[in-house]
Each structure stands twice: as structure tokens, then as C-alpha cells.
Motif scaffolding. Structure first.
Motif, PDB file in Angstrom:
ATOM      1  N   ASN A   2       0.638  -1.074   0.352  1.00 20.84           N
ATOM      2  CA  ASN A   2       0.008  -0.385   0.523  1.00 20.84           C
ATOM      3  C   ASN A   2       0.424   0.914  -0.192  1.00 20.84           C
ATOM      4  N   LEU A   3      -0.110   2.098  -0.801  1.00 18.24           N
ATOM      5  CA  LEU A   3       1.144   3.722  -1.074  1.00 18.24           C
ATOM      6  C   LEU A   3       1.316   4.527  -0.019  1.00 18.24           C
ATOM      7  N   SER A   4      -0.066   3.852   1.097  1.00 16.73           N
ATOM      8  CA  SER A   4       0.080   5.184   2.352  1.00 16.73           C
ATOM      9  C   SER A   4       1.008   4.629   3.771  1.00 16.73           C
ATOM     10  N   ASP A   5       1.450   2.830   3.366  1.00 13.46           N
ATOM     11  CA  ASP A   5       2.732   2.213   4.476  1.00 13.46           C
ATOM     12  C   ASP A   5       4.328   2.988   2.980  1.00 13.46           C
ATOM     13  N   LEU A   6       4.443   2.795   2.791  1.00 16.57           N
ATOM     14  CA  LEU A   6       5.517   3.454   2.208  1.00 16.57           C
ATOM     15  C   LEU A   6       5.543   4.831   2.282  1.00 16.57           C
ATOM     16  N   ILE A   7       4.470   6.172   1.676  1.00 23.22           N
ATOM     17  CA  ILE A   7       5.058   6.966   1.627  1.00 23.22           C
ATOM     18  C   ILE A   7       5.726   7.756   3.725  1.00 23.22           C
ATOM     19  N   LEU A  90      -3.514   9.266  -3.937  1.00 19.69           N
ATOM     20  CA  LEU A  90      -3.508   9.426  -3.078  1.00 19.69           C
ATOM     21  C   LEU A  90      -4.801  10.418  -2.545  1.00 19.69           C
ATOM     22  N   ASP A  91      -6.545  10.156  -1.952  1.00 20.76           N
ATOM     23  CA  ASP A  91      -7.024  10.975  -1.713  1.00 20.76           C
ATOM     24  C   ASP A  91      -7.983  11.756  -2.653  1.00 20.76           C
ATOM     25  N   SER A  92      -7.492  11.501  -3.893  1.00 22.36           N
ATOM     26  CA  SER A  92      -8.129  12.627  -5.049  1.00 22.36           C
ATOM     27  C   SER A  92      -9.816  11.402  -4.898  1.00 22.36           C
TER      28      SER A  92
ATOM     29  N   VAL B  88      -9.346  19.069   1.443  1.00 21.24           N
ATOM     30  CA  VAL B  88      -8.813  19.491   1.774  1.00 21.24           C
ATOM     31  C   VAL B  88      -8.300  18.533   2.256  1.00 21.24           C
ATOM     32  N   ARG B  89      -8.938  17.253   2.042  1.00 22.29           N
ATOM     33  CA  ARG B  89      -8.172  15.483   2.075  1.00 22.29           C
ATOM     34  C   ARG B  89      -7.168  15.564   0.977  1.00 22.29           C
ATOM     35  N   GLU B  90      -8.215  16.091  -0.709  1.00 25.29           N
ATOM     36  CA  GLU B  90      -7.573  15.740  -1.266  1.00 25.29           C
ATOM     37  C   GLU B  90      -5.681  16.313  -1.143  1.00 25.29           C
ATOM     38  N   ARG B  91      -5.490  17.624  -1.245  1.00 32.57           N
ATOM     39  CA  ARG B  91      -4.356  17.791  -1.121  1.00 32.57           C
ATOM     40  C   ARG B  91      -3.500  17.591  -0.494  1.00 32.57           C
ATOM     41  N   TYR B  92      -4.287  17.991   1.833  1.00 29.77           N
ATOM     42  CA  TYR B  92      -2.851  17.812   2.538  1.00 29.77           C
ATOM     43  C   TYR B  92      -2.979  16.181   3.381  1.00 29.77           C
ATOM     44  N   GLY B  93      -4.425  15.839   2.562  1.00 28.60           N
ATOM     45  CA  GLY B  93      -4.290  14.260   3.443  1.00 28.60           C
ATOM     46  C   GLY B  93      -5.102  14.110   4.494  1.00 28.60           C
TER      47      GLY B  93
END
Lengths: 201, 418
Positions: A2-7, A90-92, B88-93
Motif C-alpha cells: 500500500n502506498l500509504s505504508d510507503l510514504i 492518493l485521497d483524490s 483539504v483531504r485531497e491536497r493535504y491528506g
């Protein structure tokens, strides 16, 4: 993987000396499941550097090891057709082409394949969101919460522009009616519909 | 023949323009008007009662900042089709978005309490107990949101906001010193006392409320506005912000002309209304009370809505008002939770509502800073906004506004810790 584990995991050189933290991974959309072509490292002193994938010796969630470091690695700059996985995916918000809905990426799925790291798909489970917030363990993922990379379309300005240019993009498989149904919910994506009508079949 | 054709063409274009504007009007006007909620009314009343006309410039600058940031938020909503929390989630997580959401929920519950306290105060003037007025108001507005379609809700809320003209009449009836008001509006003076800085900060926090920023963006998205509507949406935003300013101005002026002159102090909005009675007659007080009730109901319906939108966005579940309860349980569940918690708090016997009212506006101002920085960062990002990214004069103005608000909050921190 998972990407979030790598970042933000540590990046080391071959003598286990810490260089910095992993900031992002770069892909170019040349295939339905593209490979990572470079890594972006935030050096502890503050600058951001780019290393090509050939310089990466080992990738684990505990850390990344670089095999060779150029004496003058490049200061990071995003190329025009390059997609940064943490920044742009991610998060998009994405259009799920199979499910015909608009959802948000909770995590990015990467698989190791013959020494490379391949972009497989994304996870949209709410449990994954909670896990990343620090509330709960990572759970076994249900098929309904996984979207193959070939079946999604990024909705951000940059993501949309880059993806549209690839004929492999899943958005091109949607009929005009299916796209119109999505556009009804999100009229902003009329651009996608008109681009679809202009795109090569 | 040619002249007649051109005349007809110009008239047709004007009419098309008005129709387009009417179709778009809503988010800016609603967000602007709902800023004159009981917390705002109380804050503006205190501003006028304690400092007369001298701090009107704080209101003017706050309205200027309101125009800038409401426009940015509406623009972000139109261009991206996403709400503020989602961006905010998209840009800052996820972590930063969760943190922001948590504080937003706390502040919103606090301000919703203030709205129901306003309902209690307004109807209390007519002798109705809060144990009757508050639950009825809560159920009434919840039904409106849950059962009504988007268009019906919007129309009713806009109609409710027409009551605000009561403040303007009230202001004129109080017979103010217009010259002093003009001076206070354009000549900045500020006594460096803790109380004055607190009132100034609360004025900023109540005018440029965080929930208002999130709301205007979500509403623009829900209304399915597109980039071609940007020009009309800007007019809508300016009109809404100016209405906030005008109503706020008349509240300050009315209290400056009566309470400040007579040296009376006020403890809450109903004090302001009741205090106007002997000085400006029964009509003034009744109008003030009616305006207060309208403001309370309007804001009480919008606040839980705004919070529900934000929660859904952070978790990746975007909803629209036209979705049924079964389609969007998280959305309606959040709405209900905010209403229920706020009603329970307000109905606690003997609870001191004034500290809640004032404290939440100061909290709003403190919360504003990270939120405005988020808005600045997202609006400037060409990856997200494309050709509509915030640049040039507006970018500079927004930075200046953030800096000024930062100074205000820091000043408050300094005088509070001394």
C-alpha cells in the motif's frame, strides 16, 4: 503493497545511512498498469530529490534502499506527463468506470513484478480511511472496495488532462450515455464527455 | 430597421443575464445572511453597546475578507465539483483533514447551540419557555431538510432571510449619529484592552465563520454550478457579503445609538432587544426579536447541513440534498446528531449560554487560521484548479487578510496569557 505504508518511510543508502524520507512515487501513463519510474525523497536537510527507479535496490514498508547515488541527484520537478501517486492519486476523487460512481481513493495498491513496482489499482474502503487516521486496524478488503487502475478516471484538473491523453484510459470505454449519467451527477465533468466524443475510439 | 434590431438584441441580452443570475443566486446570499445569526447579533450588539461606533472598521474589514474567501470557496466548488473538506483531504491528506474536521464539528456544535439559544431568547421575549420553543424549532427545521426537496428548502430559507430588513428599520428608528458612524467605519482605533481585542476577534470569527466557508462551497456544488456561472456567482457572493455587512452595521449602530449612549450593558441578544424598548419604542424591540428568530432558524438549518456535507466529504461519501435517507445514512445521521446534541445542551437547566455563545465565536476565529491557509493553498494549486487558480491581486489580498487575522488571534493569545 500500500502506498500509504510507503510514504514517509526512511530512505537509506547501501551503507544504511539515512538520506531522508520517501515523499512520492512517479508514474507515466504508458500502460494500463504502469510501472513506477522514479522516487521522490525529501532529504533531511530540507530539499526534495528525484531518483530514477534504476537507483532503487530494495523496497519495503520499513524502508527503501538506494543502490547508487549520483553525486548530484536532480532537484525534483514534475514532468508534464508525470503523475505523482501521493500528490495526484492518493485521497483524490475518481470516477469508478465499472461502478459508474464518483468515489475517493483511500489507498493505492502496488505490486512487485520482476524487480519493478507496478500500479495495480486503488482501495476505496472507509475502513482504510479510518486506519490511516489511526482509528482501527487495516481490514481484509472486499472486492467492492477495490478498483483496478484501468477502470478509473482521475477528476482533478491535472489528473484528468494526463489520463485523457492515454488511449488505454478506461474513460474511453464508457459509452456516451454512461458518461452522461456521471456528468448529470457532476456537471463539471462535461469536459470528459466532450473529450470522449472527440477521442479516438 | 437595423437600430431597432440592435435595441431588441441588447434588451434580450440583459434579460438573459438577469435570468442567469436568478438561477445562480443562493449560495452567496444564504451564506452571507446566515452570518447574522444569534451569535453574530450578540457580538455586533456588544460591539455597539460597549464601544459605540468606534469599532465599525473591524466589521468593514471582516466583510472585505468575507467577500474574498467566499468567492474563493465558491470558485473551488464550481471548478472542482468538490466540497472544502474533501479538497483539504485531497491536497493535504487524511490526517490533516480529520484534524480540521474534528475542530470544525466542535465549533459547529457550539454555534448550533447558540442558534437554539437564540430561538429560546427570541421566543422568550414573547413569554414562551425554551422547553417548548427549542424542540419545536429543531423538529421543524429538521423536517424541512429531511423531507423537502433541494429547491423547496432553498426557497423557504431565502424567504426566511427576508425578515432581516427588521434590523435596518430598527437601526433607523434608534436615531443614530451618522457622522460618528462614518468615522468609526473608516478610522481604525482600538483600545489595547483584553476585552476590546476579544470583541474584535469575535467579530472576525462570527463574520467570517468557518462553517460558512464550507457551506458556500458545498452549496455551490449541490446546486451544480459550472465555470460558466462563475461571473454570476461572484455577484451572488458580493451581494450576500454586503447584506451581512449592512445588517451588522445597523445592529451596531442601533446599539451604539441607544445602549452605548445610556451606558447600559448587554449580556445577550434578547437583552439588546429588551433594552431597545424604553429608548426606541415597542416596535423596535418586536422587530429586533423577529429578526433574531429568523436568523436563528436560518442558521440552525444550515449549520448541521454544512457539518454533514463536510463529514461525508472527508470519508469519501459525497452526498446531495436530493439523496434519500437510505441512500445517505452518514449525511442524515450527522445532521441529526448535531441537532440533537445541541438541543440537549441548550435545554440543560441553568446552563450559562452566553459563555458558549462568545467562546465559540472566538474559537471560530482561531480555527479560521488553518482553514484559510488550507483555502489559500488549494486555490493556488494549478493541478487542482487549472486556469482558475487564485493568482495576482486576489492572491495578494487573501494573504494580507490571513496576516491581519493572524495578528488579531495572536494579540488575543498575548492579552489572554498576560
Amino acid at each position: 503493497m500500500n502506498l500509504s505504508d510507503l510514504i514517509r518511510c526512511p530512505v537509506l543508502d547501501t551503507s544504511e545511512r539515512r538520506i531522508g524520507k520517501l515523499k512520492d512515487l512517479i508514474v507515466t501513463l504508458d500502460a494500463p498498469h504502469p510501472n513506477v519510474v522514479a522516487v521522490i525523497v525529501r532529504v533531511d536537510r530540507g530539499s526534495t530529490l528525484r531518483f530514477p527507479w534504476k537507483d532503487v535496490q530494495e523496497v519495503e514498508t520499513t524502508g527503501i534502499t538506494l543502490s547508487a547515488i549520483d553525486s548530484t541527484p536532480n532537484e525534483f520537478e514534475a514532468g508534464e506527463k508525470e503523475l505523482l501517486l501521493a500528490r495526484h492519486v492518493l485521497d483524490s476523487q475518481i470516477i469508478d468506470i465499472r461502478g459508474k460512481r464518483v468515489v475517493r481513493v483511500a489507498d493505492v495498491d502496488l505490486v512487485r513484478r520482476s524487480g519493478k513496482l507496478r500500479l495495480a489499482g486503488v482501495d476505496i474502503a472507509i475502513g482504510t480511511v479510518l486506519h490511516r487516521m489511526g482509528l482501527g486496524r487495516r481490514r481484509e478488503r472486499l472486492p467492492a472496495h477495490y478498483i483496478d487502475w484501468a477502470d478509473l478516471h482521475l477528476t482533478s484538473h491535472r489528473g484528468h488532462e494526463i489520463q485523457l491523453q492515454t488511449t488505454a484510459a478506461g474513460i474511453h470505454r464508457l459509452s456516451a450515455d454512461e458518461l452522461a449519467a456521471i456528468v448529470k451527477r457532476k456537471p463539471r465533468y462535461k469536459k470528459v464527455l466532450s473529450a470522449r466524443r472527440r477521442a479516438p475510439s | 430597421m437595423r437600430r431597432r434590431k440592435t435595441k431588441g438584441g441588447a434588451r434580450r441580452r440583459r434579460r438573459a443575464g438577469f435570468i442567469a443570475l436568478a438561477a445562480v443566486v443562493g449560495p452567496g446570499v444564504l451564506a452571507g445572511l446566515s452570518d447574522d445569526d444569534p451569535a453574530g447579533i450578540t457580538t455586533y450588539s456588544i460591539l455597539g453597546a460597549k464601544y459605540g461606533y468606534t469599532l465599525l472598521w473591524v466589521l468593514l474589514l471582516s466583510v472585505g475578507a468575507l467577500i474574498i474567501f467566499h468567492e474563493l470557496c465558491a470558485r473551488m466548488g464550481i471548478v472542482t465539483g468538490q466540497g472544502l473538506a474533501g479538497l483539504v483531504r485531497e491536497r493535504y491528506g487524511v490526517r490533516l483533514a480529520a484534524g480540521g474536521l474534528f475542530i470544525l464539528i466542535i465549533a459547529n456544535i457550539g454555534t448550533t447551540c447558540a442558534e437554539f439559544a437564540g430561538v429560546a431568547a427570541a421566543l422568550g421575549l414573547a413569554g414562551v419557555s425554551k422547553y417548548i420553543s427549542v424542540p419545536i424549532a429543531a423538529v421543524g427545521i429538521s423536517l424541512l431538510v429531511l423531507k423537502g426537496s433541494f429547491h423547496r428548502i432553498e426557497r423557504v430559507l431565502l424567504l426566511l432571510s427576508g425578515v432581516f430588513v427588521a434590523y435596518i428599520i430598527s437601526g433607523f428608528l434608534a436615531g443614530p449619529d451618522w457622522a460618528a458612524a462614518a468615522k468609526g467605519l473608516f478610522v481604525p482605533t482600538l483600545p489595547l484592552t483584553r476585552e476590546a481585542i476579544l470583541v474584535a476577534t469575535a467579530t472576525v470569527g462570527t463574520t467570517l465563520a468557518p462553517w460558512g466557508l464550507a457551506f458556500i462551497q458545498s452549496y455551490a456544488v449541490d446546486k451544480r454550478l459550472q465555470p460558466k456561472d462563475l461571473r454570476y456567482e461572484r455577484i451572488d457572493v458580493i451581494v450576500g457579503a454586503v447584506m451581512t455587512g449592512v445588517i451588522g452595521f445597523f445592529i451596531v449602530v442601533a446599539c451604539a445609538a441607544t445602549l452605548h449612549e445610556s451606558g447600559s450593558s448587554i449580556n445577550d441578544a434578547s437583552d439588546a432587544a429588551a433594552a431597545l424598548k424604553p429608548l426606541a419604542g415597542n416596535l423596535s424591540a418586536a422587530l429586533f426579536g423577529a429578526g433574531l428568530l429568523g436568523a436563528a432558524l436560518l442558521a440552525a438549518s444550515i449549520l448541521p447541513l454544512s457539518t454533514a456535507y463536510s463529514v461525508g466529504e472527508v470519508f469519501g461519501y459525497e452526498t446531495e440534498l436530493d439523496d434519500s435517507v437510505r441512500e445517505a445514512p452518514l449525511f442524515y445521521g450527522t445532521y441529526a446528531a448535531i441537532v440533537v446534541i445541541s438541543v440537549i445542551i441548550v435545554l440543560i437547566p441553568g446552563i450559562p449560554l452566553i459563555p458558549i455563545l462568545f467562546l465559540t465565536q472566538a474559537l471560530n476565529a482561531i480555527l479560521l487560521l488553518p482553514l484559510l491557509l488550507f483555502i489559500y493553498g488549494i486555490s493556488r494549486d494549478p493541478d487542482i484548479m487549472g486556469e482558475y487558480a487564485n493568482k495576482g491581486k486576489v492572491a495578494i489580498l487573501s494573504m494580507i487578510a490571513i496576516a491581519l487575522i493572524g495578528v488579531c488571534v495572536m494579540a488575543l493569545a498575548v492579552v489572554s496569557l498576560i
